[in-house]
Design a protein around this motif. Structure first.
Motif, PDB file in Angstrom:
ATOM      1  N   THR A  84       0.837  -1.190   0.000  1.00 44.09           N
ATOM      2  CA  THR A  84       0.000   0.000   0.000  1.00 44.09           C
ATOM      3  C   THR A  84       0.876   1.245   0.000  1.00 44.09           C
ATOM      4  O   THR A  84       1.662   1.458   0.932  1.00 44.09           O
ATOM      5  N   ALA A  85       0.742   2.045  -1.056  1.00 45.55           N
ATOM      6  CA  ALA A  85       1.469   3.320  -1.104  1.00 45.55           C
ATOM      7  C   ALA A  85       1.068   4.144   0.111  1.00 45.55           C
ATOM      8  O   ALA A  85      -0.084   4.097   0.561  1.00 45.55           O
ATOM      9  N   ASN A  86       2.023   4.898   0.648  1.00 48.27           N
ATOM     10  CA  ASN A  86       1.737   5.663   1.851  1.00 48.27           C
ATOM     11  C   ASN A  86       2.470   6.996   1.853  1.00 48.27           C
ATOM     12  O   ASN A  86       3.499   7.153   1.211  1.00 48.27           O
ATOM     13  N   ILE A  87       1.872   7.918   2.578  1.00 47.87           N
ATOM     14  CA  ILE A  87       2.479   9.224   2.841  1.00 47.87           C
ATOM     15  C   ILE A  87       2.694   9.302   4.348  1.00 47.87           C
ATOM     16  O   ILE A  87       1.765   9.043   5.118  1.00 47.87           O
ATOM     17  N   THR A  88       3.916   9.630   4.745  1.00 44.60           N
ATOM     18  CA  THR A  88       4.202   9.809   6.171  1.00 44.60           C
ATOM     19  C   THR A  88       4.759  11.207   6.402  1.00 44.60           C
ATOM     20  O   THR A  88       5.362  11.806   5.508  1.00 44.60           O
ATOM     21  N   ILE A  89       4.526  11.691   7.607  1.00 46.48           N
ATOM     22  CA  ILE A  89       5.073  12.977   8.029  1.00 46.48           C
ATOM     23  C   ILE A  89       5.746  12.752   9.373  1.00 46.48           C
ATOM     24  O   ILE A  89       5.160  12.161  10.292  1.00 46.48           O
ATOM     25  N   ASP A  90       6.990  13.217   9.485  1.00 45.96           N
ATOM     26  CA  ASP A  90       7.684  13.212  10.768  1.00 45.96           C
ATOM     27  C   ASP A  90       8.547  14.458  10.843  1.00 45.96           C
ATOM     28  O   ASP A  90       8.565  15.262   9.907  1.00 45.96           O
ATOM     29  N   GLY A  91       9.236  14.623  11.921  1.00 50.26           N
ATOM     30  CA  GLY A  91      10.093  15.789  12.051  1.00 50.26           C
ATOM     31  C   GLY A  91      10.601  15.951  13.458  1.00 50.26           C
ATOM     32  O   GLY A  91      10.281  15.176  14.356  1.00 50.26           O
ATOM     33  N   GLY A  92      11.412  16.983  13.633  1.00 46.69           N
ATOM     34  CA  GLY A  92      11.970  17.262  14.941  1.00 46.69           C
ATOM     35  C   GLY A  92      12.771  18.544  14.913  1.00 46.69           C
ATOM     36  O   GLY A  92      12.894  19.207  13.878  1.00 46.69           O
ATOM     37  N   PHE A  93      13.304  18.893  16.068  1.00 45.37           N
ATOM     38  CA  PHE A  93      14.176  20.064  16.166  1.00 45.37           C
ATOM     39  C   PHE A  93      15.603  19.622  15.870  1.00 45.37           C
ATOM     40  O   PHE A  93      16.028  18.552  16.293  1.00 45.37           O
ATOM     41  N   ARG A  94      16.332  20.440  15.135  1.00 38.20           N
ATOM     42  CA  ARG A  94      17.731  20.166  14.829  1.00 38.20           C
ATOM     43  C   ARG A  94      18.559  21.362  15.277  1.00 38.20           C
ATOM     44  O   ARG A  94      18.722  22.321  14.538  1.00 38.20           O
ATOM     45  N   PRO A  95      19.093  21.326  16.487  1.00 31.65           N
ATOM     46  CA  PRO A  95      19.899  22.443  16.979  1.00 31.65           C
ATOM     47  C   PRO A  95      21.318  22.430  16.427  1.00 31.65           C
ATOM     48  O   PRO A  95      22.046  23.398  16.565  1.00 31.65           O
ATOM     49  N   ASP A  96      21.722  21.332  15.776  1.00 32.63           N
ATOM     50  CA  ASP A  96      23.088  21.248  15.251  1.00 32.63           C
ATOM     51  C   ASP A  96      23.190  22.002  13.927  1.00 32.63           C
ATOM     52  O   ASP A  96      22.238  22.599  13.455  1.00 32.63           O
ATOM     53  N   GLU A  97      24.352  21.947  13.321  1.00 33.48           N
ATOM     54  CA  GLU A  97      24.606  22.679  12.077  1.00 33.48           C
ATOM     55  C   GLU A  97      24.363  21.827  10.832  1.00 33.48           C
ATOM     56  O   GLU A  97      24.737  22.230   9.732  1.00 33.48           O
ATOM     57  N   ALA A  98      23.762  20.667  10.997  1.00 33.63           N
ATOM     58  CA  ALA A  98      23.534  19.782   9.853  1.00 33.63           C
ATOM     59  C   ALA A  98      22.684  20.483   8.797  1.00 33.63           C
ATOM     60  O   ALA A  98      21.697  21.141   9.103  1.00 33.63           O
ATOM     61  N   THR A  99      23.086  20.319   7.543  1.00 34.45           N
ATOM     62  CA  THR A  99      22.313  20.869   6.434  1.00 34.45           C
ATOM     63  C   THR A  99      21.178  19.899   6.099  1.00 34.45           C
ATOM     64  O   THR A  99      21.167  18.743   6.549  1.00 34.45           O
ATOM     65  N   LEU A 100      20.254  20.360   5.279  1.00 35.02           N
ATOM     66  CA  LEU A 100      19.193  19.462   4.838  1.00 35.02           C
ATOM     67  C   LEU A 100      19.782  18.295   4.044  1.00 35.02           C
ATOM     68  O   LEU A 100      19.308  17.166   4.147  1.00 35.02           O
ATOM     69  N   ALA A 101      20.832  18.548   3.278  1.00 36.35           N
ATOM     70  CA  ALA A 101      21.505  17.468   2.549  1.00 36.35           C
ATOM     71  C   ALA A 101      22.114  16.457   3.517  1.00 36.35           C
ATOM     72  O   ALA A 101      22.053  15.245   3.274  1.00 36.35           O
ATOM     73  N   ASP A 102      22.668  16.940   4.628  1.00 35.68           N
ATOM     74  CA  ASP A 102      23.203  16.027   5.649  1.00 35.68           C
ATOM     75  C   ASP A 102      22.080  15.151   6.209  1.00 35.68           C
ATOM     76  O   ASP A 102      22.256  13.944   6.404  1.00 35.68           O
ATOM     77  N   MET A 103      20.929  15.766   6.462  1.00 37.32           N
ATOM     78  CA  MET A 103      19.792  15.015   6.998  1.00 37.32           C
ATOM     79  C   MET A 103      19.287  13.995   5.981  1.00 37.32           C
ATOM     80  O   MET A 103      18.925  12.868   6.339  1.00 37.32           O
ATOM     81  N   ALA A 104      19.284  14.381   4.717  1.00 35.85           N
ATOM     82  CA  ALA A 104      18.872  13.459   3.660  1.00 35.85           C
ATOM     83  C   ALA A 104      19.852  12.282   3.572  1.00 35.85           C
ATOM     84  O   ALA A 104      19.431  11.131   3.406  1.00 35.85           O
ATOM     85  N   ASP A 105      21.145  12.564   3.717  1.00 38.53           N
ATOM     86  CA  ASP A 105      22.152  11.493   3.734  1.00 38.53           C
ATOM     87  C   ASP A 105      21.920  10.554   4.917  1.00 38.53           C
ATOM     88  O   ASP A 105      22.056   9.333   4.787  1.00 38.53           O
TER      89      ASP A 105
END
Length: 165
Positions: A44-65
């Motif tokens: 079953t195809a699905n859509i999920t949503i999650d998230g959180g606070f990121r106080p570090d200096e990680a970029t969105l690309a770092d998070m994607a990695d």
């Protein structure tokens, strides 16, 4: 127990998608789960949503990695098919498309994930950065029929300003 998002958002689901209890559907740790009404060969195809606070200096690309590395723990193969930055400096985003092979419900499946990362910085406290991740997972065969729904869904996602009042 479902996770809550670091910032309230609002959105609309396209026709053919229904909310589902994340824990009961085997998706612990997500704040929201929607399932497509037409499974493909038992998935079953699905859509999920999650998230959180990121106080570090990680970029969105770092998070994607980081997400790719986590998928390597459960999938036989994971390939970043594409990645691009979205949004603006004030409201940055990143989208990536992954192809993966994984065993789900006892069957090996070729899957596709479209992941979108949205960063929101607190204007009063710039070190407070919330990141919301929106993910579509489908079989490769079903991708073309559901990716338009995901794009329609993404166009409706916005901060829920009523929750702040």
């Amino acid at each position: 127990m479902p996770t809550t998002l670091p910032v309230p958002i609002e959105f609309s689901l396209p026709e053919g998608w229904q909310p589902a209890p994340a824990d009961e559907a085997g998706a612990p740790g997500v704040a929201f789960l929607a399932l497509h009404s037409q499974p493909d060969a038992g998935f079953t195809a699905n859509i999920t949503i999650d998230g959180g606070f990121r106080p570090d200096e990680a970029t969105l690309a770092d998070m994607a990695d980081e997400a790719v590395e986590r998928l390597h723990e459960v999938a036989e193969s994971v390939v970043v098919a594409s990645r691009r930055e979205l949004g603006s400096e004030a409201a940055p985003g990143l989208a990536q498309r992954l192809t993966l092979s994984a065993v789900t419900d006892g069957a090996r499946r070729d899957l596709v994930q479209s992941q979108v990362y949205l960063a929101m910085v607190d204007g009063n406290s710039p070190h407070k950065r919330a990141v919301v991740r929106l993910i579509l997972t489908s079989t490769t065969r079903q991708e073309d029929s559901v990716v338009g729904d995901f794009q329609e869904f993404l166009r409706t996602v916005r901060p829920d300003t009523r929750a702040e009042a």
